[in-house]
Write an enzyme that holds these catalytic residues in place. Structure first.
Site, PDB file in Angstrom:
ATOM      1  CG  HIS A  10      39.681 -11.313 -17.086  1.00 33.00           C
ATOM      2  ND1 HIS A  10      39.613 -10.011 -16.757  1.00 33.00           N
ATOM      3  CD2 HIS A  10      41.063 -11.680 -16.997  1.00 33.00           C
ATOM      4  CE1 HIS A  10      41.254  -9.855 -16.668  1.00 33.00           C
ATOM      5  NE2 HIS A  10      41.611 -10.583 -17.146  1.00 33.00           N
ATOM      6  NE  ARG A  54      43.543  -5.781 -16.328  1.00 30.12           N
ATOM      7  CZ  ARG A  54      43.867  -6.843 -16.319  1.00 30.12           C
ATOM      8  NH1 ARG A  54      43.821  -7.562 -17.124  1.00 30.12           N
ATOM      9  NH2 ARG A  54      44.782  -7.244 -15.536  1.00 30.12           N
TER      10      ARG A  54
HETATM   11  C1  GLV Z   1      45.244 -10.866 -16.062  1.00 34.85           C
HETATM   12  O1  GLV Z   1      43.862 -10.258 -16.626  1.00 34.85           O
HETATM   13  C2  GLV Z   1      46.861 -10.634 -16.071  1.00 34.85           C
HETATM   14  O2  GLV Z   1      46.675  -9.015 -16.160  1.00 34.85           O
HETATM   15  O3  GLV Z   1      47.199 -11.451 -15.955  1.00 34.85           O
END
Ligand code: GLV
Length: 313
Positions: free
Chosen positions: A276, A228
């Protein structure tokens, strides 16, 4: 009994359609349209607006359509029903692909050779074997354990760090605050797969980068963060790169996403930015996962991968 699809950021139309098409799915409600709150028994969520789930008096379970539940847990009104996260083989396999790709990229000096090629230079450097490189994985849940297994199979010396230090066969495990320093000191390539919790926020800071092994065979340690964005302090990572404590940072996640165009991370020569998408999963697999869990729950079975609200994952 209905399933409410309450998704932001991803394309909600597609998700509503997919859930409606999934065999065995309960009736699907779209949170962007008017609906009867009392009809909702289950909710499929991603970046769901805070407060929405608290309005559902008959809610029995919440399904987070990702592995990390930090966005939902940030909602102080989140109802106290079971919160289920994705632990799906498809998501896990994709994360392992990403981790292995970037570990190998650093280990095999892909950037160095690309630069040499651009200069038409036949550059040769000693290539240490995988067994000479020490990979450290922070976060030894489903994702960390899978990546550790594949990296170890390639030959890397893999260690893991986690809060509790639960043993993982074949992996040297370091635990908690006292285990962090020795773990970093033996790590050439650091992979962060931690959940974002009050304890892990900002953990990838300058002190951590400076604590990584500075004597490895690869000309400095590398950081890969696919957990994250809130785990990292971007200014500290840039400083560690500029000071030479860190040779490269590969970042898939950011405090603000999309990463603002003004961020210096975009243009730093030692930073790789990916949008991401380390473990973007096949939506059909996730729909199947949710519908199967609902089926089990309706038949009296236990929900799987329920989040422990105390630890935040
Ligand atoms: C993506 O960021 C997830 O949490 O799967």
């Amino acid at each position: 009994m209905s399933l409410l699809v309450a998704i932001q950021g991803w394309s909600p139309d597609d998700w509503v359609r997919r859930f409606r098409q999934e065999p065995g799915s309960p009736p699907v409600l779209d949170a962007r349209e008017p609906f009867d709150p009392a009809a909702v028994r289950y909710a499929a969520c991603w970046k769901t607006p805070p407060g929405l789930l608290a309005r559902l008096p008959n809610l029995q379970a919440i399904f987070n359509l990702g592995a990390g539940v930090d966005a939902l847990l940030a909602d102080p009104t989140l109802p106290a029903v079971p919160l289920v996260r994705v632990a799906d083989p498809d998501l896990t396999a994709r994360m392992t692909e990403y981790v292995v790709l970037h570990v190998l990229r650093h280990h095999r000096r892909v950037d160095l050779y690309a630069e040499a090629q651009a200069r038409r230079e036949w550059l040769k450097r000693d290539q240490p074997p995988a067994r000479a490189a020490r990979v450290g994985i922070m976060g030894m849940g489903v994702l960390g354990r899978d990546a550790a297994g594949v990296l170890a199979r390639i030959g890397f010396r893999v260690a893991g760090w986690s809060r509790r230090g639960d043993p993982v066969p074949g992996v040297e495990i370091y635990a908690g605050a006292e285990g962090l320093k020795p773990f970093l000191a033996r790590t050439d390539i650091l992979v962060a797969l931690l959940p974002l919790t009050p304890d892990t926020r900002g953990i990838l800071n300058h002190e951590l980068c400076a604590g990584l092994a500075q004597d490895g065979p690869l000309g400095g340690p590398a950081l890969i963060n696919a957990g994250r964005g809130g785990l990292q302090v971007a200014a500290d990572i840039l400083r560690a790169l500029d000071e030479g404590h860190l040779a490269h940072a590969t970042l898939d996640v950011f405090e603000t996403e999309p990463l603002p165009a003004t961020s210096p991370l975009w243009t730093h020569p030692k930073v790789t930015v990916t949008p991401h998408n380390a473990a973007d999963s096949e939506p059909a697999e996730l729909c199947r996962y949710v519908v199967e869990q609902i089926r089990r729950h309706e038949a009296g079975g236990a929900l799987q991968n329920v989040v422990d609200r105390g630890s935040g994952y």
